[in-house]
Design an enzyme around this catalytic site. Structure first.
Site, mmCIF file in Angstrom:
data_model
loop_
_atom_site.group_PDB
_atom_site.id
_atom_site.type_symbol
_atom_site.label_atom_id
_atom_site.label_comp_id
_atom_site.label_asym_id
_atom_site.label_seq_id
_atom_site.Cartn_x
_atom_site.Cartn_y
_atom_site.Cartn_z
ATOM 1 N N ARG A 224 0.553 -8.406 7.525
ATOM 2 C CA ARG A 224 0.275 -7.424 8.564
ATOM 3 C C ARG A 224 1.590 -7.047 9.236
ATOM 4 N NH1 ARG A 224 -3.887 -6.705 6.356
ATOM 5 N NH2 ARG A 224 -6.015 -6.774 7.211
ATOM 6 N N HIS A 272 0.554 0.857 3.019
ATOM 7 C CA HIS A 272 -0.560 -0.096 3.138
ATOM 8 C C HIS A 272 -1.589 0.141 2.030
ATOM 9 C CE1 HIS A 272 -2.766 -2.782 6.269
ATOM 10 N NE2 HIS A 272 -3.103 -3.114 5.028
#
Length: 309
Positions: A224, A272
């Site tokens: 993350r 992502h």
């Protein structure tokens, strides 16, 4: 009739609806914001739950995350007795294994250097190092970390993994806890971050950690964005302590257009996309978890509130 509400990408939601209609006709499947009778909602799948979830859905029994992570959930705003289940499905795992394999093989075979040489019009070979002599380290030994290590072992890499708790994985040197982190880092040439995001792991990828790696190591970051201290990464790349970074996550997402990561010669950046929930298999996994819940069995991916994952 009890109902299931899906609050995420509506295109994927329509695929879920078809599967639920075939396999669970006893559930009234709804796609947000069409929730029907709130009192009938027993199950909710969401990337971001609605505010005052208990006030809206008084009879809600399980909250499913539509993705692999739950760091986007505000647990202090969720009822303490509400089970939360993260997504553990083959599509997410397969995608992550593909992406990390691509990233590691690219670094192992010096693709960033060859890309730079191409721009310069330079035809020059670099000595190939056998995979067995390349030391790979994975931070985080959950389902994704274990699957990635299984694939990289197949290529012949020297593999190790680190996590807070002790694991034993065939063919993988496993490290655990803060005391063993320095030894893990000292032997790792390509570091892969697959940690969950918690208060304990926020800012984990920092100057101290980079300094503990061998000089010239590389980073593959697929955890993350908030794991990474951006200024520390830029400094490590500037000094050569890190040779290259491949980043699939940032903070924020997307980055501002003037952010230095976009054009940094030692950073490869992707938006992502390392792994994405596949709606067909995700719906199947959720249906199986509902079946398990109904008969009192443990649900796959249930979150430990104390650990945050």
């Amino acid at each position: 009739m009890a109902s299931f509400v899906y609050k995420s990408d509506p295109v994927r939601g329509r695929v879920w609806a078809e599967i639920f209609a075939r396999q669970a006709p006893q559930l009234d499947f709804r796609i947000w914001p069409d929730i029907g009778d709130p009192a009938a909602v027993r199950f909710l799948a969401a990337w971001e739950p609605p505010p005052d979830i208990r006030g809206l859905f008084q009879n809600l029994e399980v909250l499913f995350s539509s993705g692999a992570g739950v760091d986007q959930f505000k647990f202090d705003e969720l009822p303490s007795d509400l089970p939360v289940v993260r997504m553990v499905e083959p599509g997410i795992i397969g995608g992550m294994v593909e992406y990390v394999s691509w990233a590691v093989l690219s670094l192992h075979r010096d693709m960033p250097q060859y890309q730079s040489q191409q721009r310069e019009g330079l035809w020059k070979t670099i000595q190939v190092q056998p995979a067995a002599k390349r030391r790979i380290g994975v931070l985080g030994l959950g389902s994704l970390g274990q699957a990635v290590l299984g694939q990289l072992r197949g290529f012949g890499f020297d593999c190790a993994g680190w996590s807070r708790s002790r694991h034993q994985l065939e063919g993988v040197q496993c490290f655990a806890g803060a005391d063993e982190l320095p030894a893990f880092l000292a032997r790792t040439q390509i570091l892969i971050c697959l940690l969950p995001l918690t208060d304990a792991t926020r800012g984990f990828l920092n100057a101290g950690l980079f300094a503990a790696l061998p000089a010239g190591a590389s980073l593959v970051h697929v955890g993350r964005g908030p794991h990474l201290v951006e200024a520390d990464l830029l400094a490590a790349l500037e000094t050569g302590q890190l040779a290259q970074a491949i980043l699939d996550v940032t903070d924020p997402e997307p980055l501002p257009t003037d952010h230095p990561f976009w054009r940094h010669p030692k950073i490869w950046l992707t938006p992502h996309i390392a792994s994405m929930t596949q709606p067909e298999t995700a719906a199947e996994v959720v249906l199986e978890n509902i079946r398990r819940f109904e008969v009192g069995e443990g649900m796959t991916g249930r979150v430990d509130r104390g650990l945050g994952y």
